[in-house]
Design a protein around this motif. Sequence first.
Motif, PDB file in Angstrom:
ATOM      1  N   UNK A 260      -1.244  -1.301   7.106  1.00 35.14           N
ATOM      2  CA  UNK A 260      -1.306  -1.358   5.745  1.00 35.14           C
ATOM      3  C   UNK A 260      -2.154  -2.567   5.094  1.00 35.14           C
ATOM      4  N   UNK A 261      -2.304  -3.649   5.916  1.00 33.73           N
ATOM      5  CA  UNK A 261      -3.306  -4.773   5.585  1.00 33.73           C
ATOM      6  C   UNK A 261      -4.486  -4.257   5.410  1.00 33.73           C
ATOM      7  N   UNK A 262      -5.079  -3.752   6.694  1.00 35.33           N
ATOM      8  CA  UNK A 262      -6.360  -3.504   7.023  1.00 35.33           C
ATOM      9  C   UNK A 262      -6.955  -2.025   6.508  1.00 35.33           C
ATOM     10  N   UNK A 263      -5.825  -1.506   6.155  1.00 34.97           N
ATOM     11  CA  UNK A 263      -6.141  -0.053   5.753  1.00 34.97           C
ATOM     12  C   UNK A 263      -5.155   0.299   4.497  1.00 34.97           C
ATOM     13  N   UNK A 264      -5.769  -0.316   3.288  1.00 36.00           N
ATOM     14  CA  UNK A 264      -4.728  -0.091   1.906  1.00 36.00           C
ATOM     15  C   UNK A 264      -4.403   1.136   1.686  1.00 36.00           C
ATOM     16  N   UNK A 265      -5.460   2.145   1.949  1.00 39.42           N
ATOM     17  CA  UNK A 265      -5.192   3.594   1.710  1.00 39.42           C
ATOM     18  C   UNK A 265      -4.132   4.389   2.477  1.00 39.42           C
ATOM     19  N   UNK A 266      -3.758   3.418   3.408  1.00 38.36           N
ATOM     20  CA  UNK A 266      -2.573   4.234   4.215  1.00 38.36           C
ATOM     21  C   UNK A 266      -1.264   3.560   3.823  1.00 38.36           C
ATOM     22  N   UNK A 267      -1.345   2.127   3.219  1.00 36.71           N
ATOM     23  CA  UNK A 267      -0.216   1.784   2.508  1.00 36.71           C
ATOM     24  C   UNK A 267       0.265   2.459   1.300  1.00 36.71           C
ATOM     25  N   UNK A 268      -0.919   3.050   0.477  1.00 34.80           N
ATOM     26  CA  UNK A 268      -0.553   3.579  -0.714  1.00 34.80           C
ATOM     27  C   UNK A 268      -0.169   5.017  -0.415  1.00 34.80           C
ATOM     28  N   UNK A 269      -0.265   5.669   0.844  1.00 31.79           N
ATOM     29  CA  UNK A 269       0.108   7.105   1.206  1.00 31.79           C
ATOM     30  C   UNK A 269       1.470   6.908   1.540  1.00 31.79           C
TER      31      UNK A 269
END
Length: 346
Positions: A39-48
Amino acid sequence: MRILTRQQHIDFEAAQTVPPQPGKRILNPTDLEALMKLVSFNPAHGAFVDSLDVRISSSFYSPILRTSLTLMPNITDLILITPRLRNRAVLRGVHLPQLQYFRTDLPHTLLVEFLTSHPTITELDLLDCSHETDVACPLGIVNLTGVKHLSGPGACVPLLAPAGLVQLSVQLTSTAVNASLSLQKITAPLFRLCTLVIDIRADDNGILASVARACPNVRKLKLIEKPCVKTRRSVVRRAWSDVHSWSRDLKKLVELEELLLRTSTSLVRKRADWSLELQMIIAWVGGGGRSGSAARARAHPALYHIGIWYDAGVRSGGCVTHWSKPSGVWERSVSIVNPPMDFAFI
């Protein structure tokens, strides 16, 4: 401009290839660290991510959890089962504006700030109550008016129950605690409560009267018997042993539609005998069959389903029986002898 190390570059590239998943389950510190990197390197994943289930029995570095949570702002369902985590700062600064369901075993002293800042929570399941029994629960200062479903230990959840509560589950963490006394901690009747699930001691003879005072409009009541301390010569007399008083107190719950009871005692002489079970059901809803037809005629005004798991052992065994009256006459719909340990008694 941020300069990445070779390993960070590898982690960044890997994060871009992982397909987004709405639900995450973390069972060990390695999984938690991998989640933080993702989620740090892919914020879109964390938001999902909208559901996070963390169950880690070993020790781990708590800032990793805090960082991960701050990078998943759209979580609606959160489970934190971390028996070794006692860092007071673990949830400091974490804000999840969409959070609705929260289940945790964190000590209540660690939850005051977090629960205060999350009025969106409607379902709260507390698995720990480590404060002293003679000291008020620290969560007593938190406004929980938004909570509709509340579950937790009997030492504190009755004190926390808001007026608009719809469902309440009370677990007794010690056989020395009496469920009736626990319900007396509810300062004002919960008129909107529909479902109550509560652990009871085998010798708690006033349980139905206590339920009627605290939750007068309850529609579904589930009583789960816990063993009580007894001497070699003592005989535990259950509340339902006095059929007349049991029936009388049941009728105080005028809105009650469903009653579930799990007990280790034998309710009938012959397990799973249809006629003996029917006699017991009729006695419960009708007044115990005392002299005079009027006593038998005053049946419970709303009760239509009774489920009993009797002769229940610690792990399994006994008999599960369900009775209902779809056409106005009591009929047995389920009869299971020696149900398995994982049988869903609902």
